[in-house]
Write a protein that holds these residues in place. Structure first.
Motif, PDB file in Angstrom:
ATOM      1  N   SER A   2       0.756  -1.372   0.045  1.00  0.00           N
ATOM      2  CA  SER A   2      -0.237  -0.046  -0.093  1.00  0.00           C
ATOM      3  C   SER A   2       0.899   1.289  -0.033  1.00  0.00           C
ATOM      4  CB  SER A   2      -1.000   0.064   1.248  1.00  0.00           C
ATOM      5  OG  SER A   2      -0.108   0.069   2.495  1.00  0.00           O
ATOM      6  N   GLN A   3       0.234   2.293  -0.361  1.00  0.00           N
ATOM      7  CA  GLN A   3       1.047   3.490  -0.250  1.00  0.00           C
ATOM      8  C   GLN A   3       1.691   4.066   1.005  1.00  0.00           C
ATOM      9  OE1 GLN A   3       1.065   5.966  -3.110  1.00  0.00           O
ATOM     10  NE2 GLN A   3       1.073   4.124  -3.935  1.00  0.00           N
ATOM     11  N   GLN A   4       2.765   4.358   1.078  1.00  0.00           N
ATOM     12  CA  GLN A   4       3.355   4.896   2.389  1.00  0.00           C
ATOM     13  C   GLN A   4       3.776   6.282   2.488  1.00  0.00           C
ATOM     14  OE1 GLN A   4       3.937   2.247   4.856  1.00  0.00           O
ATOM     15  NE2 GLN A   4       2.689   0.851   3.397  1.00  0.00           N
ATOM     16  N   LEU A  63       4.159  10.118  -1.067  1.00  0.00           N
ATOM     17  CA  LEU A  63       3.565   8.683  -1.163  1.00  0.00           C
ATOM     18  C   LEU A  63       4.184   7.645  -2.089  1.00  0.00           C
ATOM     19  CD1 LEU A  63      -0.277   9.601  -0.902  1.00  0.00           C
ATOM     20  CD2 LEU A  63       0.913   8.664   0.713  1.00  0.00           C
ATOM     21  N   THR A  64       4.432   6.593  -1.735  1.00  0.00           N
ATOM     22  CA  THR A  64       5.082   5.618  -2.610  1.00  0.00           C
ATOM     23  C   THR A  64       4.518   4.275  -2.010  1.00  0.00           C
ATOM     24  OG1 THR A  64       7.086   4.851  -3.446  1.00  0.00           O
ATOM     25  CG2 THR A  64       7.129   5.511  -0.918  1.00  0.00           C
ATOM     26  N   ASP A  65       4.625   3.337  -3.200  1.00  0.00           N
ATOM     27  CA  ASP A  65       4.273   1.703  -2.728  1.00  0.00           C
ATOM     28  C   ASP A  65       5.663   1.054  -2.691  1.00  0.00           C
ATOM     29  OD1 ASP A  65       5.045   1.703  -5.325  1.00  0.00           O
ATOM     30  OD2 ASP A  65       3.018   0.979  -5.810  1.00  0.00           O
ATOM     31  N   LEU A  66       7.036   1.857  -2.717  1.00  0.00           N
ATOM     32  CA  LEU A  66       7.907   1.124  -2.634  1.00  0.00           C
ATOM     33  C   LEU A  66       8.363   0.811  -1.228  1.00  0.00           C
ATOM     34  CD1 LEU A  66      10.128   3.279  -5.124  1.00  0.00           C
ATOM     35  CD2 LEU A  66       9.159   0.979  -5.590  1.00  0.00           C
ATOM     36  N   SER A  67       9.024  -0.462  -0.992  1.00  0.00           N
ATOM     37  CA  SER A  67       9.539  -0.600   0.464  1.00  0.00           C
ATOM     38  C   SER A  67      10.744   0.097   0.700  1.00  0.00           C
ATOM     39  CB  SER A  67       9.845  -2.039   0.573  1.00  0.00           C
ATOM     40  OG  SER A  67      11.522  -2.252  -0.481  1.00  0.00           O
ATOM     41  N   PRO A  68      11.044   0.362   1.778  1.00  0.00           N
ATOM     42  CA  PRO A  68      12.348   1.178   2.211  1.00  0.00           C
ATOM     43  C   PRO A  68      13.460   1.041   1.387  1.00  0.00           C
ATOM     44  CG  PRO A  68      11.190   0.491   4.097  1.00  0.00           C
ATOM     45  CD  PRO A  68      10.689  -0.417   3.144  1.00  0.00           C
ATOM     46  N   ASN A 107       6.717   6.268   7.073  1.00  0.00           N
ATOM     47  CA  ASN A 107       5.558   6.372   8.104  1.00  0.00           C
ATOM     48  C   ASN A 107       6.313   6.199   9.615  1.00  0.00           C
ATOM     49  OD1 ASN A 107       3.455   6.213   6.664  1.00  0.00           O
ATOM     50  ND2 ASN A 107       3.157   4.005   6.358  1.00  0.00           N
ATOM     51  N   GLU A 108       5.907   5.371  10.209  1.00  0.00           N
ATOM     52  CA  GLU A 108       6.462   5.325  11.776  1.00  0.00           C
ATOM     53  C   GLU A 108       7.138   4.107  12.045  1.00  0.00           C
ATOM     54  OE1 GLU A 108       5.877   7.956  14.046  1.00  0.00           O
ATOM     55  OE2 GLU A 108       4.767   8.554  12.083  1.00  0.00           O
ATOM     56  N   LEU A 109       7.670   3.668  10.766  1.00  0.00           N
ATOM     57  CA  LEU A 109       8.698   2.522  10.584  1.00  0.00           C
ATOM     58  C   LEU A 109      10.184   2.967  11.434  1.00  0.00           C
ATOM     59  CD1 LEU A 109       9.001  -0.352   9.757  1.00  0.00           C
ATOM     60  CD2 LEU A 109      10.008   0.870   7.626  1.00  0.00           C
ATOM     61  N   ASN A 110      10.571   1.880  12.312  1.00  0.00           N
ATOM     62  CA  ASN A 110      11.797   1.995  12.554  1.00  0.00           C
ATOM     63  C   ASN A 110      12.496   0.622  12.027  1.00  0.00           C
ATOM     64  OD1 ASN A 110      11.949   3.871  14.777  1.00  0.00           O
ATOM     65  ND2 ASN A 110      10.450   2.862  15.643  1.00  0.00           N
ATOM     66  N   PHE A 111      13.441   0.981  11.271  1.00  0.00           N
ATOM     67  CA  PHE A 111      14.230   0.003  10.267  1.00  0.00           C
ATOM     68  C   PHE A 111      15.604   0.508  10.509  1.00  0.00           C
ATOM     69  CE2 PHE A 111      15.852  -0.885   6.091  1.00  0.00           C
ATOM     70  CZ  PHE A 111      15.451  -2.446   6.034  1.00  0.00           C
TER      71      PHE A 111
END
Length: 141
Positions: A2-4, A63-68, A107-111
């Protein structure tokens, strides 16, 4: 996927920096990335290295549908396509650059991986120009 919602910070201090940033933003749009908001342009001195070339910077929410990692690959290919040859993560030092695109938040991702860490803590907490741009971005409608 989905869009991130992602915050990017772009900077340039070679050639025509503002034009470089505008071109990079166009390349992002051409990569099927939607630009939701942009901050004002901000000029600032180099950080963590010495140069007489002043940076022009901008922050943007996309907005992107790409992963990090896919997004990282895309922005790195955009930098390379625009003429950037030195990557500070590889060389271990900063230098003048035609374009620099950093993923600040995803987003709120911690990576954290060998190639990417989000959120980008230096931009969020240490670099004054980044804090100004991010504050400006949050005020934009």
């Amino acid at each position: 996927m989905s869009q991130q919602e992602v915050i990017l910070l772009l900077g340039s201090n070679l050639g025509d920096p503002k034009k470089n940033l505008e071109l990079a933003l166009e390349k992002l749009k051409n990569g099927n990335i939607e630009i939701l908001k942009k901050s004002e342009f901000l000029n600032s001195p180099p950080v963590e290295f010495v140069s007489s070339n002043i940076f022009c910077n901008i922050a943007t929410i996309i907005l992107t549908d790409l992963s990090p990692i896919q997004l990282l690959d895309f922005v790195k290919s955009t930098e390379f396509e625009m003429g950037r040859i030195n990557d500070s993560r590889v060389s271990g030092s900063y230098n003048d650059r035609i374009i620099d695109i950093d993923i600040v938040k995803y987003n709120e991702l911690n990576f954290k991986s060998e190639r990417l860490e989000v959120p980008h803590k230096k931009h969020l907490f240490d670099r004054e120009f980044s804090k100004i741009l991010l504050k400006n971005l949050s005020r934009k409608t």
